[in-house]
Scaffold this motif. Structure first.
Motif, mmCIF file in Angstrom:
data_model
loop_
_atom_site.group_PDB
_atom_site.id
_atom_site.type_symbol
_atom_site.label_atom_id
_atom_site.label_comp_id
_atom_site.label_asym_id
_atom_site.label_seq_id
_atom_site.Cartn_x
_atom_site.Cartn_y
_atom_site.Cartn_z
ATOM 1 N N THR A 3 -67.635 47.023 -97.066
ATOM 2 C CA THR A 3 -66.839 45.999 -96.374
ATOM 3 C C THR A 3 -66.738 44.730 -97.214
ATOM 4 O O THR A 3 -65.661 44.122 -97.324
ATOM 5 N N ASP A 4 -67.841 44.318 -97.821
ATOM 6 C CA ASP A 4 -67.840 43.105 -98.644
ATOM 7 C C ASP A 4 -66.973 43.284 -99.891
ATOM 8 O O ASP A 4 -66.239 42.375 -100.287
ATOM 9 N N TRP B 134 -64.421 45.231 -100.143
ATOM 10 C CA TRP B 134 -63.022 45.224 -99.669
ATOM 11 C C TRP B 134 -62.570 43.798 -99.394
ATOM 12 O O TRP B 134 -61.449 43.407 -99.743
ATOM 13 N N ARG B 135 -63.440 43.000 -98.784
ATOM 14 C CA ARG B 135 -63.095 41.597 -98.498
ATOM 15 C C ARG B 135 -62.816 40.834 -99.787
ATOM 16 O O ARG B 135 -61.827 40.103 -99.899
ATOM 17 N N ARG C 156 -59.223 39.112 -101.044
ATOM 18 C CA ARG C 156 -59.133 37.682 -101.331
ATOM 19 C C ARG C 156 -58.558 37.423 -102.730
ATOM 20 O O ARG C 156 -58.054 36.334 -103.001
ATOM 21 N N MET D 216 -59.623 35.292 -95.874
ATOM 22 C CA MET D 216 -60.184 36.466 -95.218
ATOM 23 C C MET D 216 -61.629 36.163 -94.809
ATOM 24 O O MET D 216 -62.561 36.298 -95.597
ATOM 25 N N TRP E 209 -65.193 36.527 -92.479
ATOM 26 C CA TRP E 209 -65.990 37.673 -92.090
ATOM 27 C C TRP E 209 -65.602 38.185 -90.705
ATOM 28 O O TRP E 209 -65.705 39.370 -90.412
ATOM 29 N N MET F 298 -62.621 40.210 -91.315
ATOM 30 C CA MET F 298 -63.000 41.386 -92.101
ATOM 31 C C MET F 298 -63.763 42.395 -91.250
ATOM 32 O O MET F 298 -63.593 43.614 -91.400
#
Length: 299
Positions: free
Chosen positions: A250-251, A253-254, A258, A266, A268, A271
């Motif tokens: 997930t991080d 992808w975030r 960005r 974006m 959290w 996200m």
């Protein structure tokens, strides 16, 4: 797992065969195949395949030994080779020479052998080294280890002032001596940290290539990646590693999203909603080995 939990295992021989796929003796391999295959046309086809060589950077390299690691037939040929070199010999050694309990686990060239007595373990290791040398193989001097591991390992090490029992790696997991909530000895599996880091690195590089894809396309791809990881690693007692993997994905992808624009915000919160829409939850999907074993074996 069932053997490690229920049998009298106090020592583990974590054996690593050095450069196995490159060291296989092709003459011995063909002799072993002749025991199993009666059609000489198949034997000649395998011989031609072994002599075909490997193409790297436009250069074909032909070797008189090895099976060409990474090719489709290599795992099958490796199992045939080690069946005659190791499996039959180890089973005979257990019947004729072992003084105590002994378990043998092999997957391709990854070998783990458990022993009740240290003397059995050391004798087996010495004789295994000689056995492999007869067939052009050798144990890796640094990666092959004999460790205390099992239900009595912690108590034995505590008496002499040593720390917790050592762990060993097998098929992508780290095996750990632990206890259940009721205080019963259990062997727990955790995803190997280096394997997880390597997978996350691959995902990071692929996200860079997919940087400007629509979010739904990225989400579908990441869902497949995470689902595949969970399908293998979602074993009991490994929930923390599954949650960590999903968090790191997930991080990544975030951060990738960005990079699309300097004005992108974006957070959290956004996200997390995006991850909940596309990524599967970290749930345990496999039964405990003892439960699976009980279903297959009426005893």
């Amino acid at each position: 797992m069932v053997g490690l939990n229920d049998r009298k295992v106090n020592y583990i021989l974590d054996a690593d065969i050095q450069a196995f796929f490159d060291a296989v003796d092709q003459d011995w391999l063909i002799r072993f195949l002749n025991h199993r295959i009666g059609d000489q046309r198949i034997i000649r086809l395998i011989q031609k395949w072994l002599k075909a060589g490997v193409l790297e950077d436009g250069v074909v390299t032909v070797s008189e030994k090895g099976t060409g690691q990474g090719s489709v037939a290599s795992p099958l040929l490796a199992n045939v080779y080690l069946h005659y070199v190791f499996d039959l010999w180890a089973a005979r050694w257990r019947r004729q020479k072992a003084k105590g309990d002994m378990i043998i686990i092999r997957y391709a060239d990854d070998i783990v052998v458990g022993f009740q007595y240290e003397n059995d373990a050391r004798r087996f290791q010495d004789e295994m080294r000689k056995r492999l040398q007869e067939f052009a193989l050798s144990l890796h001097p640094e990666k092959t280890r004999l460790i205390e591991f099992g239900r009595f390992a912690a108590a034995q090490r505590g008496k002499v002032g040593l720390g917790k029992p050592a762990t060993f790696n097998f098929l992508g997991f780290t095996f750990i001596c632990s206890k259940s909530r009721r205080g019963k000895f259990v062997v727990k599996r955790r995803t190997r940290r280096d394997r997880m880091q390597a997978r996350l690195k691959e995902i990071k590089e692929e996200l860079r290539r997919r940087l400007h894809q629509p979010i739904p396309e990225q989400g579908k791809w990441l869902r497949q990646v995470v689902t595949g990881f969970f399908n293998y690693h979602a074993v009991p007692d490994n929930g923390a590693a599954l949650a960590a993997f999903r968090h790191y994905v997930t991080d990544l992808w975030r951060r990738s999203l960005r990079r699309r624009s300097q004005k992108d915000k974006m957070t959290w919160v956004r996200m997390k909603k995006l991850a909940d829409d596309w990524l599967p939850e970290p749930l345990i999907r496999h039964p405990r080995p003892s439960d699976r074993f009980a279903v297959k074996h009426l005893r």
